[in-house]
Design an enzyme around this catalytic site. Structure first.
Site, short mmCIF file in Angstrom:
data_model
loop_
_atom_site.label_atom_id
_atom_site.label_comp_id
_atom_site.label_asym_id
_atom_site.label_seq_id
_atom_site.Cartn_x
_atom_site.Cartn_y
_atom_site.Cartn_z
N ASP A 109 -0.24 5.18 0.99
CA ASP A 109 -0.52 6.14 2.07
C ASP A 109 -0.72 5.42 3.39
O ASP A 109 -1.53 4.49 3.49
CB ASP A 109 -1.78 6.94 1.74
CG ASP A 109 -1.62 7.77 0.48
OD1 ASP A 109 -1.28 8.94 0.59
OD2 ASP A 109 -1.82 7.21 -0.62
N ASP B 165 0.87 -1.17 0.00
CA ASP B 165 0.00 0.00 0.00
C ASP B 165 0.91 1.23 0.00
O ASP B 165 2.12 1.12 0.22
CB ASP B 165 -0.90 -0.05 1.24
CG ASP B 165 -1.74 1.20 1.41
OD1 ASP B 165 -2.39 1.62 0.44
OD2 ASP B 165 -1.72 1.77 2.52
N ASP C 120 -1.50 -0.90 6.11
CA ASP C 120 -1.62 -0.32 7.44
C ASP C 120 -3.04 -0.26 7.98
O ASP C 120 -3.23 0.16 9.13
CB ASP C 120 -1.09 1.12 7.40
CG ASP C 120 -2.01 2.04 6.60
OD1 ASP C 120 -2.68 2.91 7.19
OD2 ASP C 120 -2.08 1.88 5.36
#
Length: 221
Positions: A9, A7, A166
Site C-alpha cells: 500500500d 511494500d 513509501d
C-alpha cells in the site's frame, strides 16, 4: 541473488480510496461522524489495527480494547472484498516486468492483513511476481519491527536485498534490518523525503529498474 522486496500500500498500489470507503462505512453504521480522505491516508502504514485506533481517536470514540476489536471486525467485513477503487501507481506493471527480465527475484513485505493482501495480489495479478509474501499477520510482529523483512529474506534464501517502500515505517524497517532502502516519494509518507533514511529515491516507476541495475552492478563485476 538480486532480491527486490516491496511494500504494497502506497508503493505498488494506491489503496487509500478503498480504505477510506471502508472506514466511513464502519463509522456510518455506528452513527459516528465521517473522517476525511486525507485523515484516512495519514493513518495508513502500521496495519489496520492501528488505522482503526486512529479513526476511533479522530471521531472521539475512545480507545476501549473491546470496542476496538468490535470496530476492527466491522471494518474488515467491509474491506476484505475485491478492491474496487484501488489502482496501480503509474508504471508499476512495466517496472515489475523489467525487473523480472533482469533476473531479479521479487517478494513482498506489507503490514496489510493476509486476506486483503491475498485478494489484492490475485486481483492485480501480482502473485505471479512475488516469490515470497509476508503480510501483517504472518508473524506476531509488524513493521517497523525488522522481523517480517528478515523473514522474507530467509524464505528467499538471501542475506542481501533492496527494500522498496513509501513511508516512515518502511524506512525504519529497512534501517533496523540493515537493508538498503529505496523510497518511492509519491506514496503515503508524512515527512519530507530528506528526513527518511534511504539509499535511493524515485518519483515514477519508470526509474526504478535503472536504480536496481546500478545497485546490483558491482556484485556482477
Amino acid at each position: 541473488m538480486k532480491a527486490v522486496i516491496f511494500d504494497l500500500d502506497g508503493t505498488l498500489i494506491d489503496s487509500a480510496p478503498d480504505l477510506h470507503i471502508a472506514a466511513n462505512g464502519m463509522l456510518r453504521d455506528e452513527g459516528l461522524p465521517k473522517i476525511t480522505f486525507e485523515q484516512t491516508r495519514s493513518f495508513i502504514g502500521k496495519g489496520v489495527g492501528v488505522l482503526v485506533s486512529q479513526v476511533m481517536q479522530a471521531v472521539g470514540a475512545g480507545n476501549d480494547p473491546e470496542e476496538h476489536a468490535r470496530l476492527l471486525g466491522r471494518f474488515m467485513d467491509r474491506y476484505e472484498g475485491e478492491p474496487k477503487n484501488t489502482v496501480f501507481y503509474p508504471g508499476v506493471v512495466d517496472a515489475l516486468a523489467r525487473l523480472e527480465a533482469m533476473g531479479c527475484t521479487l517478494a513482498l513485505c506489507t503490514n496489510k492483513p493476509e486476506e486483503p493482501t491475498r485478494i489484492a495480489l490475485r486481483h492485480f495479478d501480482l502473485d505471479r511476481y512475488m516469490k515470497v509474501v509476508a503480510s501483517g499477520d504472518t508473524l506476531p510482529v509488524k513493521k517497523p519491527d525488522p522481523a517480517p523483512l528478515l523473514h522474507v529474506m530467509r524464505e528467499l534464501g538471501t542475506d542481501g536485498a533492496l527494500y522498496i517502500g513509501d513511508s516512515e515505517v518502511d524506512a525504519q524497517t529497512a534501517q533496523a534490518a540493515a537493508v538498503p532502502f529505496v523510497l518511492y516519494t509519491e506514496g503515503y509518507r508524512k515527512s519530507p523525503d530528506e528526513q527518511l533514511p534511504h539509499a535511493h529515491a524515485f518519483d515514477h516507476w519508470d526509474k526504478l529498474p535503472d536504480i536496481v541495475a546500478a545497485h546490483f552492478a558491482p556484485s556482477e563485476a
